[in-house]
Design a protein around this motif. Structure first.
Motif, PDB file in Angstrom:
ATOM      1  N   LEU A 105       0.899  -1.005   0.181  1.00  3.51           N
ATOM      2  CA  LEU A 105      -0.145  -0.516  -0.207  1.00  3.51           C
ATOM      3  C   LEU A 105       1.345   1.462  -0.357  1.00  3.51           C
ATOM      4  CD1 LEU A 105      -2.675  -1.400   3.334  1.00  3.51           C
ATOM      5  CD2 LEU A 105      -2.855  -1.265   0.118  1.00  3.51           C
ATOM      6  N   THR A 106       0.253   2.524  -0.783  1.00  4.37           N
ATOM      7  CA  THR A 106       1.053   3.291  -0.807  1.00  4.37           C
ATOM      8  C   THR A 106       0.861   4.124   0.989  1.00  4.37           C
ATOM      9  OG1 THR A 106      -1.126   5.110  -0.919  1.00  4.37           O
ATOM     10  CG2 THR A 106       0.207   3.745  -2.988  1.00  4.37           C
ATOM     11  N   VAL A 107       1.745   4.970   1.120  1.00  2.00           N
ATOM     12  CA  VAL A 107       1.885   5.966   2.573  1.00  2.00           C
ATOM     13  C   VAL A 107       0.194   6.384   2.183  1.00  2.00           C
ATOM     14  CG1 VAL A 107       1.723   7.932   3.762  1.00  2.00           C
ATOM     15  CG2 VAL A 107       4.256   6.922   2.397  1.00  2.00           C
ATOM     16  N   ARG A 139       5.098  12.605   0.709  1.00  2.06           N
ATOM     17  CA  ARG A 139       5.544  11.115   0.468  1.00  2.06           C
ATOM     18  C   ARG A 139       4.282  10.418   0.382  1.00  2.06           C
ATOM     19  NH1 ARG A 139       9.786  13.428  -0.504  1.00  2.06           N
ATOM     20  NH2 ARG A 139      11.242  12.467   0.708  1.00  2.06           N
ATOM     21  N   LEU A 140       3.124  11.121  -0.157  1.00  2.46           N
ATOM     22  CA  LEU A 140       1.315   9.770  -0.050  1.00  2.46           C
ATOM     23  C   LEU A 140       1.661   8.435  -0.897  1.00  2.46           C
ATOM     24  CD1 LEU A 140      -1.200  12.794   0.808  1.00  2.46           C
ATOM     25  CD2 LEU A 140       0.337  11.165   2.449  1.00  2.46           C
ATOM     26  N   ARG A 141       2.378   8.697  -1.761  1.00  2.56           N
ATOM     27  CA  ARG A 141       2.393   8.197  -3.193  1.00  2.56           C
ATOM     28  C   ARG A 141       3.631   7.273  -3.027  1.00  2.56           C
ATOM     29  NH1 ARG A 141       0.109  11.551  -9.116  1.00  2.56           N
ATOM     30  NH2 ARG A 141      -1.574  12.244  -7.592  1.00  2.56           N
ATOM     31  N   HIS A 142       4.173   7.188  -1.687  1.00  3.75           N
ATOM     32  CA  HIS A 142       5.075   6.468  -1.704  1.00  3.75           C
ATOM     33  C   HIS A 142       4.811   4.880  -1.292  1.00  3.75           C
ATOM     34  CE1 HIS A 142       7.653  10.198  -3.000  1.00  3.75           C
ATOM     35  NE2 HIS A 142       8.679   9.717  -2.947  1.00  3.75           N
ATOM     36  N   ARG A 143       5.503   4.278  -1.144  1.00  5.00           N
ATOM     37  CA  ARG A 143       5.535   2.594  -0.367  1.00  5.00           C
ATOM     38  C   ARG A 143       6.327   2.832   0.914  1.00  5.00           C
ATOM     39  NH1 ARG A 143       2.924   2.339  -4.953  1.00  5.00           N
ATOM     40  NH2 ARG A 143       0.942   0.516  -4.559  1.00  5.00           N
ATOM     41  N   GLN A 153       8.033   5.532  10.996  1.00  5.42           N
ATOM     42  CA  GLN A 153       6.822   5.715  11.641  1.00  5.42           C
ATOM     43  C   GLN A 153       6.376   6.725  12.011  1.00  5.42           C
ATOM     44  OE1 GLN A 153       6.230   3.979  14.248  1.00  5.42           O
ATOM     45  NE2 GLN A 153       7.946   3.734  15.641  1.00  5.42           N
ATOM     46  N   ARG A 154       6.617   8.015  11.476  1.00  3.02           N
ATOM     47  CA  ARG A 154       5.270   9.057  11.019  1.00  3.02           C
ATOM     48  C   ARG A 154       4.511   8.302  10.788  1.00  3.02           C
ATOM     49  NH1 ARG A 154       7.571  14.371  11.589  1.00  3.02           N
ATOM     50  NH2 ARG A 154       9.596  14.510  12.434  1.00  3.02           N
ATOM     51  N   VAL A 155       4.274   7.260   9.142  1.00  3.29           N
ATOM     52  CA  VAL A 155       3.178   6.854   8.885  1.00  3.29           C
ATOM     53  C   VAL A 155       2.259   6.102   9.798  1.00  3.29           C
ATOM     54  CG1 VAL A 155       2.589   5.254   7.020  1.00  3.29           C
ATOM     55  CG2 VAL A 155       4.514   6.799   6.483  1.00  3.29           C
ATOM     56  N   ALA A 156       2.956   5.626  10.261  1.00  3.64           N
ATOM     57  CA  ALA A 156       2.515   4.776  12.091  1.00  3.64           C
ATOM     58  C   ALA A 156       1.602   5.405  12.787  1.00  3.64           C
ATOM     59  CB  ALA A 156       3.618   3.922  12.468  1.00  3.64           C
ATOM     60  N   ILE A 157       2.199   6.610  12.736  1.00  4.58           N
ATOM     61  CA  ILE A 157       1.514   7.625  13.563  1.00  4.58           C
ATOM     62  C   ILE A 157       0.466   8.051  13.002  1.00  4.58           C
ATOM     63  CG2 ILE A 157       2.280   9.632  15.189  1.00  4.58           C
ATOM     64  CD1 ILE A 157       5.599   9.191  15.379  1.00  4.58           C
TER      65      ILE A 157
END
Length: 250
Positions: A105-107, A139-143, A153-157
């Motif tokens: 999935l993407t960010v 970075r929303l379209r990055h994996r 970890q920022r994605v996880a937050i």
């Protein structure tokens, strides 16, 4: 914690025993504590002190052997498993040492996954705020494989925040990160408390990480043995080195 603050999570007389008979291990022993809404609390203690068990019981990931856990006005013991699952999905956020992102999935898709599983549409304005807060707008379209550990970890937050949870629980959220990146993540957690009055409860072994919290509570042998308010890292380290000298009670 301000004694007048509303409790986001309250544990009352919580004990947890794993196993039976001679093999039984008592991880928690009649722990009572209230985590105030809009505060940042760090939970510390030696290995085997019960800190992760306290986090798991407080978050509804595990059921205590005795005692009660309340999330706001909800008694978790009164919930069936399917109700508890919905509560964790809708009212609680989690950030762990392992980022637990979906590599395919993407960010953006990872952030929105809890809402997708709940069949809820995202609040676009809140999503924008969360993405900006964690610094992931570009970075929303990055994996995940295309991101650094700190960015993951920022994605996880962000994923933990997107449902507007009552509490975010972190289990060693900076444990897999280098010192500088870990500091960035801790400043982010501190910011969401200060900016959005989010409630954060974090288990950590690191005195520097704990120093970002409003209060640090200490466990030893499954019991709460004291706390420090807005301490320095040196103060936390000193208390950790002398836990045996503390009297019971928090």
């Amino acid at each position: 914690m301000d004694s007048q603050a509303r409790a986001a999570v309250r544990v009352a007389g919580v004990s947890k025993t794993y196993g039976k008979g001679g093999a039984a291990v008592q991880a928690l022993r009649e722990v009572s504590y209230s985590f105030g809404a809009g505060t940042f609390t760090a939970v510390m203690g030696p290995s085997g002190s019960g800190k992760s068990t306290l986090l798991h019981c407080s978050a509804g990931l595990d059921r205590p052997s005795s005692g009660s856990v309340w999330l706001g006005d909800t008694d978790l013991a009164a919930l069936k498993e399917n109700q508890l699952t919905r509560l964790r999905r809708d009212r609680v956020g989690f950030v762990f040492q392992a980022f637990n992102l979906m590599g395919s999935l993407t960010v953006r898709e990872n952030i929105l996954l809890p809402l997708r599983l709940a069949g809820r549409r995202p609040d676009r304005e809140w999503l924008r705020q969360v993405v900006e807060q964690v610094g992931l707008a570009q970075r929303l379209r990055h994996r995940p494989a295309e991101l650094s550990g700190g960015q993951q970890q920022r994605v996880a937050i962000a994923r933990a925040l997107v449902t507007r949870p009552e509490v975010v629980f972190g289990d060693e959220p900076t444990g897999a990160l280098d010192t500088r990146t870990g500091a960035d993540v801790l400043r982010l957690l501190r910011s969401v408390v200060d900016t959005h009055r989010q409630t954060v409860v974090m288990v950590t072994h690191d005195p520097v990480a704990a120093s970002y919290a409003d209060r640090v509570v200490f466990l030893a042998d499954g019991r709460l043995v004291g706390h420090l308010d807005r301490p320095s890292a040196d103060q936390v380290a000193n208390r950790m080195a002398h836990l045996d000298d503390w009297g019971a009670g928090c």
